[in-house]
Design a protein around this motif. Sequence first.
Motif, PDB file in Angstrom:
ATOM      1  N   UNK A 240       8.095   8.245   1.445  1.00  0.00           N
ATOM      2  CA  UNK A 240       7.196   7.124   1.189  1.00  0.00           C
ATOM      3  C   UNK A 240       7.947   5.834   0.931  1.00  0.00           C
ATOM      4  N   UNK A 241       9.066   5.931   0.213  1.00  0.00           N
ATOM      5  CA  UNK A 241       9.880   4.740  -0.047  1.00  0.00           C
ATOM      6  C   UNK A 241      10.414   4.160   1.253  1.00  0.00           C
ATOM      7  N   UNK A 242      10.852   5.042   2.140  1.00  0.00           N
ATOM      8  CA  UNK A 242      11.349   4.579   3.438  1.00  0.00           C
ATOM      9  C   UNK A 242      10.224   3.937   4.247  1.00  0.00           C
TER      10      UNK A 242
ATOM     11  N   UNK B 269       0.830  -1.203   0.000  1.00  0.00           N
ATOM     12  CA  UNK B 269       0.000   0.000   0.000  1.00  0.00           C
ATOM     13  C   UNK B 269       0.865   1.254   0.000  1.00  0.00           C
ATOM     14  N   UNK B 270       1.878   1.272   0.852  1.00  0.00           N
ATOM     15  CA  UNK B 270       2.761   2.432   0.913  1.00  0.00           C
ATOM     16  C   UNK B 270       3.551   2.597  -0.378  1.00  0.00           C
ATOM     17  N   UNK B 271       3.912   1.482  -1.008  1.00  0.00           N
ATOM     18  CA  UNK B 271       4.646   1.554  -2.274  1.00  0.00           C
ATOM     19  C   UNK B 271       3.798   2.221  -3.351  1.00  0.00           C
ATOM     20  N   UNK B 272       2.514   1.890  -3.377  1.00  0.00           N
ATOM     21  CA  UNK B 272       1.613   2.509  -4.358  1.00  0.00           C
ATOM     22  C   UNK B 272       1.526   4.010  -4.118  1.00  0.00           C
TER      23      UNK B 272
ATOM     24  N   UNK C 237      -3.115   5.323  -4.197  1.00  0.00           N
ATOM     25  CA  UNK C 237      -2.783   6.081  -5.397  1.00  0.00           C
ATOM     26  C   UNK C 237      -3.380   7.480  -5.338  1.00  0.00           C
ATOM     27  N   UNK C 238      -4.472   7.634  -4.582  1.00  0.00           N
ATOM     28  CA  UNK C 238      -5.063   8.968  -4.422  1.00  0.00           C
ATOM     29  C   UNK C 238      -4.107   9.926  -3.726  1.00  0.00           C
TER      30      UNK C 238
ATOM     31  N   UNK D 195       3.684   9.742  -6.080  1.00  0.00           N
ATOM     32  CA  UNK D 195       4.227  11.066  -5.764  1.00  0.00           C
ATOM     33  C   UNK D 195       4.767  11.779  -6.996  1.00  0.00           C
ATOM     34  N   UNK D 196       5.428  11.042  -7.895  1.00  0.00           N
ATOM     35  CA  UNK D 196       6.042  11.682  -9.059  1.00  0.00           C
ATOM     36  C   UNK D 196       4.999  12.311  -9.986  1.00  0.00           C
TER      37      UNK D 196
END
Length: 388
Positions: A335-337, A50-53, A106-107, A58-59
């Motif tokens: 977010x990646x962390x 979920x966090x990866x999505x 994704x939102x 973000x980009x």
Amino acid sequence: MPRLQNDLWIIYVSLLLFALAMGLYSVIMPAYIRELGATSVQLGLLGSVALAIGTLSAIPGGLWADRFERRKLMLVGWAMCIPVPLIYAFSQHWLWLIPGYFLFNFSMFSNAAMQAYIASKTDENNRSFTFTFVMSSFSMGFVFAPTLGGYLAQSVGIRGTFWFSLVLYTLSTLSLLFLSPSYPEKHESRPAGVNWRDYPKQFWVLVALFSVVWFVMNIPASFNTPYLQDIAHLDLLKIGFLGSIAAIGGAILSPFLGKAADKFGSVRVLGICLCVTAGTYIIQLYAPTVYVLALVFLIRGGFSAVMSLMTAVISGISDRRAIGMSFAMYNLATGSAATLAPYTAGWLYGQNARFPFVLTIVLALIAGVYFVAKQQKRGEEQCHSPTF
């Protein structure tokens, strides 16, 4: 209290409604996922996915925030969350939750638009206060939502609770219609993009440090509820009550922490927050009774303004012509962390229920002491950007 523009109050109300919707089920969601057959490792894996999505969103979110009208981006992002409770309510296996997790996370592309919108309406002398106050609406929403969610879960079931969230997500989205438009500043030259050379070294140093902080803060997030069930033997109603207590602390103390950050420097206040957070987890491990935990959650909630303080620092050093993309790079890194945290915590929890909290304590103390001790130049004290 510094005067806020009407648009910031509208965002405050919208986030308040959003927090009410999310708060009804967020505290009991780990229990629901386990009820649907997930193991502790699978629970952590779902959180990481979920966090990866959200991180990957973000980009495009940053690029769009620097190119399109930001209120519309926020409306689209908020609206994507409306069907999520329905997906959760009809799930029969934890894998069925994935589409809902995808939509919700994704939102998060709209975060950059919201952050840029707030920054465009903020007085530079009250930057930390504005970010912490507006974001404290989340804590305010969580004052009643977790307790109410726990009550509803025991009365009508967890699935029935999601229908109330559906209504609140809808109201939160509709409230954004009252915002005035916010357009990006026009560029006379090429705006900053995804090339790391477009950003100063200080920006990347701060982003790297803040990513470590956000990893630390997210380690125990998915496993507080299982821990309180398995070790403290609390039911969902009491767990929801503790979530509300934490929200009261956040709603009361966050604005004061923002004012302190504007006066003494965001980084030092951030370090204090981390040290206090570590202390609360130490107490939780050694005295997991409901009365002690109520005090612990109150204090921890009050010092949970970490993300708001970090966002205020990033706002202060970002080029206004590309502030959306600056927030996107910051959101991508943090977010990646954070994506690594749930799976790490899940593996640790499988070894010993206390291990995720022990790791959080150690890392939070190290980071907190480092930030508190870090010296700042006089001029940088004014903009709250540390020298590294």
